[in-house]
Design a protein around this motif. Structure first.
Motif, PDB file in Angstrom:
ATOM      1  N   UNK A   1       0.784  -1.235   0.000  1.00 51.74           N
ATOM      2  CA  UNK A   1       0.000   0.000   0.000  1.00 51.74           C
ATOM      3  C   UNK A   1       0.818   1.289   0.000  1.00 51.74           C
ATOM      4  N   UNK A   2       2.137   1.212  -0.158  1.00 56.81           N
ATOM      5  CA  UNK A   2       2.951   2.418  -0.243  1.00 56.81           C
ATOM      6  C   UNK A   2       2.719   3.083  -1.604  1.00 56.81           C
ATOM      7  N   UNK A   3       2.943   4.387  -1.699  1.00 55.15           N
ATOM      8  CA  UNK A   3       2.673   5.108  -2.944  1.00 55.15           C
ATOM      9  C   UNK A   3       3.715   4.906  -4.033  1.00 55.15           C
ATOM     10  N   UNK A   4       4.848   4.311  -3.699  1.00 53.17           N
ATOM     11  CA  UNK A   4       5.990   4.234  -4.611  1.00 53.17           C
ATOM     12  C   UNK A   4       5.652   3.736  -6.026  1.00 53.17           C
ATOM     13  N   UNK A   5       4.893   2.632  -6.177  1.00 56.48           N
ATOM     14  CA  UNK A   5       4.631   2.145  -7.540  1.00 56.48           C
ATOM     15  C   UNK A   5       3.879   3.160  -8.403  1.00 56.48           C
ATOM     16  N   UNK A   6       2.905   3.843  -7.814  1.00 63.47           N
ATOM     17  CA  UNK A   6       2.134   4.810  -8.587  1.00 63.47           C
ATOM     18  C   UNK A   6       2.927   6.087  -8.851  1.00 63.47           C
ATOM     19  N   UNK A   7       3.769   6.489  -7.909  1.00 53.47           N
ATOM     20  CA  UNK A   7       4.629   7.637  -8.146  1.00 53.47           C
ATOM     21  C   UNK A   7       5.629   7.332  -9.260  1.00 53.47           C
ATOM     22  N   UNK A   8       6.168   6.113  -9.263  1.00 49.66           N
ATOM     23  CA  UNK A   8       7.102   5.702 -10.309  1.00 49.66           C
ATOM     24  C   UNK A   8       6.428   5.696 -11.673  1.00 49.66           C
ATOM     25  N   UNK A   9       5.191   5.182 -11.725  1.00 48.54           N
ATOM     26  CA  UNK A   9       4.466   5.132 -12.990  1.00 48.54           C
ATOM     27  C   UNK A   9       4.156   6.532 -13.513  1.00 48.54           C
ATOM     28  N   UNK A  10       3.706   7.417 -12.626  1.00 47.55           N
ATOM     29  CA  UNK A  10       3.395   8.786 -13.043  1.00 47.55           C
ATOM     30  C   UNK A  10       4.646   9.482 -13.570  1.00 47.55           C
ATOM     31  N   UNK A  11       5.751   9.315 -12.860  1.00 46.01           N
ATOM     32  CA  UNK A  11       7.009   9.917 -13.310  1.00 46.01           C
ATOM     33  C   UNK A  11       7.427   9.371 -14.665  1.00 46.01           C
ATOM     34  N   UNK A  12       7.284   8.053 -14.837  1.00 40.41           N
ATOM     35  CA  UNK A  12       7.657   7.429 -16.100  1.00 40.41           C
ATOM     36  C   UNK A  12       6.830   7.912 -17.275  1.00 40.41           C
ATOM     37  N   UNK A  13       5.598   8.320 -17.010  1.00 44.79           N
ATOM     38  CA  UNK A  13       4.722   8.831 -18.059  1.00 44.79           C
ATOM     39  C   UNK A  13       4.807  10.350 -18.186  1.00 44.79           C
ATOM     40  N   UNK A  14       5.603  10.980 -17.323  1.00 44.81           N
ATOM     41  CA  UNK A  14       5.714  12.428 -17.349  1.00 44.81           C
ATOM     42  C   UNK A  14       4.449  13.126 -16.891  1.00 44.81           C
ATOM     43  N   UNK A  15       3.729  12.499 -15.965  1.00 51.20           N
ATOM     44  CA  UNK A  15       2.441  13.022 -15.516  1.00 51.20           C
ATOM     45  C   UNK A  15       2.491  13.454 -14.053  1.00 51.20           C
ATOM     46  N   UNK A  16       1.670  14.437 -13.716  1.00 51.93           N
ATOM     47  CA  UNK A  16       1.467  14.861 -12.341  1.00 51.93           C
ATOM     48  C   UNK A  16       0.530  13.848 -11.679  1.00 51.93           C
ATOM     49  N   UNK A  17       0.924  13.227 -10.559  1.00 52.28           N
ATOM     50  CA  UNK A  17       0.041  12.242  -9.917  1.00 52.28           C
ATOM     51  C   UNK A  17      -1.371  12.772  -9.674  1.00 52.28           C
ATOM     52  N   UNK A  18      -1.489  14.051  -9.355  1.00 51.29           N
ATOM     53  CA  UNK A  18      -2.805  14.636  -9.087  1.00 51.29           C
ATOM     54  C   UNK A  18      -3.676  14.673 -10.338  1.00 51.29           C
ATOM     55  N   UNK A  19      -3.059  14.508 -11.504  1.00 51.13           N
ATOM     56  CA  UNK A  19      -3.808  14.531 -12.757  1.00 51.13           C
ATOM     57  C   UNK A  19      -3.851  13.146 -13.402  1.00 51.13           C
ATOM     58  N   UNK A  20      -3.641  12.126 -12.554  1.00 48.81           N
ATOM     59  CA  UNK A  20      -3.754  10.728 -12.995  1.00 48.81           C
ATOM     60  C   UNK A  20      -4.979  10.091 -12.351  1.00 48.81           C
ATOM     61  N   UNK A  21      -5.658   9.232 -13.087  1.00 48.46           N
ATOM     62  CA  UNK A  21      -6.710   8.396 -12.512  1.00 48.46           C
ATOM     63  C   UNK A  21      -6.145   6.999 -12.337  1.00 48.46           C
ATOM     64  N   UNK A  22      -6.262   6.474 -11.133  1.00 50.96           N
ATOM     65  CA  UNK A  22      -5.852   5.103 -10.836  1.00 50.96           C
ATOM     66  C   UNK A  22      -7.101   4.245 -10.720  1.00 50.96           C
ATOM     67  N   UNK A  23      -7.091   3.090 -11.382  1.00 50.26           N
ATOM     68  CA  UNK A  23      -8.211   2.155 -11.302  1.00 50.26           C
ATOM     69  C   UNK A  23      -7.763   0.946 -10.497  1.00 50.26           C
ATOM     70  N   UNK A  24      -8.428   0.701  -9.374  1.00 48.81           N
ATOM     71  CA  UNK A  24      -8.029  -0.331  -8.414  1.00 48.81           C
ATOM     72  C   UNK A  24      -9.242  -1.118  -7.933  1.00 48.81           C
TER      73      UNK A  24
END
Length: 233
Positions: free
Chosen positions: A157-180
């Motif tokens: 449940x740590x944020x690391x995987x989603x932060x890594x993905x957002x960075x890899x896509x050049x996206x701001x996490x706040x402007x990403x939708x995560x489907x879980x």
């Protein structure tokens, strides 16, 4: 573009803050939560232990290390964590040999995101070997990048995987939708500062200010994902 992929209103698309869509794998895109449970039940039966249904709610959506550690402690099984992890991954691979079942609406949504060139990532707590095997059925071409649970120091449940993905896509996490589909994944996405769309699989999930809950991906399309981020903004 096929008729099954809805058009996005150009005014909405230009005004939307959506930069990327990040998707979980097990229980979200593919119907594998039950297969993981079958693998766990089978391995522990081989070890002489019976897993109760109450254990399933604890391990669902969890990283392999956490789930395996919990089951060892809960059952008292005499097996090292590293060995159990290898056995579980191998048993799961055996059980999904062939076509992996997609959940309703998943393939249509992936096709829609690809058709509109939305940056998309697969973010899973499963190991790389499992993800690559599942992608043979799902289609690796749908994702700009993938993040596996054994490729980050701290997985969900740590944020690391989603932060890594957002960075890899050049996206701001706040402007990403995560489907879980699980509390573990939702916690990771919210900790990363993403907007969350929950599609519960085994355990119910309640709505929250940064979380929208739907019953199925059949209720989800690109216009809907755009509104989640624009509404939050």
């Amino acid at each position: 573009m096929t008729s099954s992929i809805p058009a996005v209103d150009s005014r909405m698309a230009k005004g939307s803050a959506l930069q990327a869509v990040l998707l979980d794998m097990d229980g979200t895109l593919v119907d594998t939560e039950g297969i993981w449970w079958d693998a766990e039940v089978g391995i522990f039966a081989d070890l002489g232990h019976v897993l109760a249904e109450e254990h399933r709610e604890v391990v669902v959506g969890g990283p392999m290390s956490r789930s395996a550690s919990y089951l060892i402690e809960a059952t008292g099984a005499d097996i090292p964590l590293a060995e159990l992890t290898i056995l579980l991954n191998a048993r799961f691979a055996e059980l999904i040999d062939g076509q992996v079942p997609m959940l309703p609406g998943a393939r249509r949504l992936l096709a829609e995101l690809a058709a509109h060139e939305i940056p998309t990532a697969l973010v899973s707590a499963s190991h790389r070997s499992v993800i690559d095997r599942v992608l043979r059925s799902v289609g690796a071409e749908y994702f700009h990048l993938t993040v596996a649970g054994d490729e980050v120091a701290r997985t969900k449940p740590h944020p690391d995987p989603y932060l890594l993905a957002a960075t890899g896509l050049g996206a701001d996490p706040a402007r990403c939708v995560v489907i879980e589909d699980t509390h573990t994944g939702v916690a990771a996405a919210e900790a990363a500062g993403c907007q969350v769309l929950a599609v519960p699989s085994v355990v119910p999930i309640d709505p929250a200010p940064t979380r929208t809950v739907v019953r199925s991906l059949e209720e989800v399309d690109l216009p809907f994902l755009h509104t989640l981020v624009t509404a939050r903004g």
